[in-house]
Structures are given as structure tokens and as C-alpha cells.
Design an enzyme around this catalytic site. Sequence first.
Site, PDB file in Angstrom:
ATOM      1  N   HIS A  53      -3.721 165.915  75.328  1.00  0.00           N
ATOM      2  CA  HIS A  53      -4.880 165.482  74.561  1.00  0.00           C
ATOM      3  C   HIS A  53      -6.154 165.982  75.237  1.00  0.00           C
ATOM      4  CE1 HIS A  53      -5.184 162.474  77.700  1.00  0.00           C
ATOM      5  NE2 HIS A  53      -4.057 161.880  77.328  1.00  0.00           N
TER       6      HIS A  53
HETATM    7  P1  TYD Z   1      -1.183 158.077  76.616  1.00  0.00           P
HETATM    8  O1  TYD Z   1      -2.590 158.446  76.337  1.00  0.00           O
HETATM    9  O2  TYD Z   1      -0.126 158.688  75.765  1.00  0.00           O
HETATM   10  O3  TYD Z   1      -0.849 158.351  78.131  1.00  0.00           O
HETATM   11  P2  TYD Z   1      -1.011 159.703  78.991  1.00  0.00           P
HETATM   12  O4  TYD Z   1      -2.211 160.397  78.501  1.00  0.00           O
HETATM   13  O5  TYD Z   1      -1.220 159.191  80.329  1.00  0.00           O
HETATM   14  O6  TYD Z   1       0.228 160.474  78.827  1.00  0.00           O
HETATM   15  O7  TYD Z   1      -1.087 156.493  76.536  1.00  0.00           O
HETATM   16  C1  TYD Z   1       0.120 155.799  76.260  1.00  0.00           C
HETATM   17  C2  TYD Z   1      -0.212 154.497  75.557  1.00  0.00           C
HETATM   18  O8  TYD Z   1      -1.005 153.655  76.379  1.00  0.00           O
HETATM   19  C3  TYD Z   1      -0.995 154.719  74.268  1.00  0.00           C
HETATM   20  O9  TYD Z   1      -0.490 153.813  73.282  1.00  0.00           O
HETATM   21  C4  TYD Z   1      -2.401 154.316  74.609  1.00  0.00           C
HETATM   22  C5  TYD Z   1      -2.226 153.323  75.730  1.00  0.00           C
HETATM   23  N1  TYD Z   1      -3.313 153.352  76.745  1.00  0.00           N
HETATM   24  C6  TYD Z   1      -4.216 152.300  76.825  1.00  0.00           C
HETATM   25  O10 TYD Z   1      -4.141 151.313  76.073  1.00  0.00           O
HETATM   26  N2  TYD Z   1      -5.201 152.359  77.769  1.00  0.00           N
HETATM   27  C7  TYD Z   1      -5.329 153.416  78.608  1.00  0.00           C
HETATM   28  O11 TYD Z   1      -6.253 153.443  79.457  1.00  0.00           O
HETATM   29  C8  TYD Z   1      -4.407 154.519  78.509  1.00  0.00           C
HETATM   30  C9  TYD Z   1      -4.514 155.723  79.401  1.00  0.00           C
HETATM   31  C10 TYD Z   1      -3.421 154.433  77.555  1.00  0.00           C
END
Ligand code: TYD
Length: 137
Positions: A53
Site C-alpha cells: 500500500h
Molecule cells: P495492514 O495494513 O494490512 O498491515 P500491514 O500494512 O502491516 O501489512 O493491516 C492489517 C489490519 O489491521 C487491517 O484490517 C487494518 C488494521 N490496522 C489497524 O487497525 N491499525 C493500524 O495501525 C494498522 C497498521 C492496521
Amino acid sequence: MNLKEACPVLHFADLGDERGKLVVIEGGEAIPFEIKRVFYIYGSDATVVRGQHANRESEFVLINVAGSSKVRITDGESELIIELDKPMTGVYIPRMLWKDMYDFSPDSVLLVLASTHYDGKEYIRDYDEYLTEINRK
Ligand code: TYD
């Protein structure tokens, strides 16, 4: 974009002594933003790719406080791959860059410092949409 300049590797001071290591990171000093959020990722194995992302608002610093992982950063043109494998070293990632984290070692604990509170709406999770927003399509 010169991604090496945009995403500097940061070296944090080691305040350790004979009792062990101590690394301190002060928001706005050792890193270029005030820290509003901290999260960490562990238990991801070598086959997992995370991130995938870009963020319209958030800036991040990534630090492998244990183990190792890699982060691939792109602006749609250039690509920078950083291996994170030292608790005293991190990489700064400004807003609007696409990033993937992968190659997690079994003992990897990837600490992420963020400049914002979580807001899912500032995440761009579609690569084509990212390219459109940065006007490279
Ligand atoms: P995601 O963005 O996919 O994690 P990464 O970028 O680290 O691979 O996040 C996974 C899930 O957690 C998604 O449903 C969003 C949630 N989340 C939060 O609620 N708060 C946060 O600070 C983060 C990073 C994720």
C-alpha cells in the site's frame, strides 16, 4: 525520484553498556516526525508479503528490532530495496510511496513508528490507483 535520498537509512544512538544495549528514538529528533502510533509485525514467515500500500498522509520509520526482513519501496518508477536487520537501524518512508515488506526471518519483529493515528481511508491499496494518484499512468 531519488529514493535513497527520500528514504534515508537512520542510525540510532546506542546507549548500551555492559548491562546490554539500549536504543532510544525520540520523535522529532532521531526521526523527522512526532510519533503518533507504534505497531509491530511478527509471526510472518518468508512467504508472506505485507504492506502493499501507499499512504496519503502517514510517514513511517521501520526497524527490525529482532531478526530481519526486507522492504521494497517504489514511486512507480524507481525501486529501492532495504534489508532491515539491525535494531539500531531504520528506514524513513515519506508519504505517497508504495511499499512491500517480505522475507521475514522466523524471529523477525518489525517495529513501525508512524506520524499519524490509524485511518484506513488514507491507505491506497490498489497499485493502479496509486499510479493514477501520482500521475504516472
Ligand atoms: P495492514 O495494513 O494490512 O498491515 P500491514 O500494512 O502491516 O501489512 O493491516 C492489517 C489490519 O489491521 C487491517 O484490517 C487494518 C488494521 N490496522 C489497524 O487497525 N491499525 C493500524 O495501525 C494498522 C497498521 C492496521
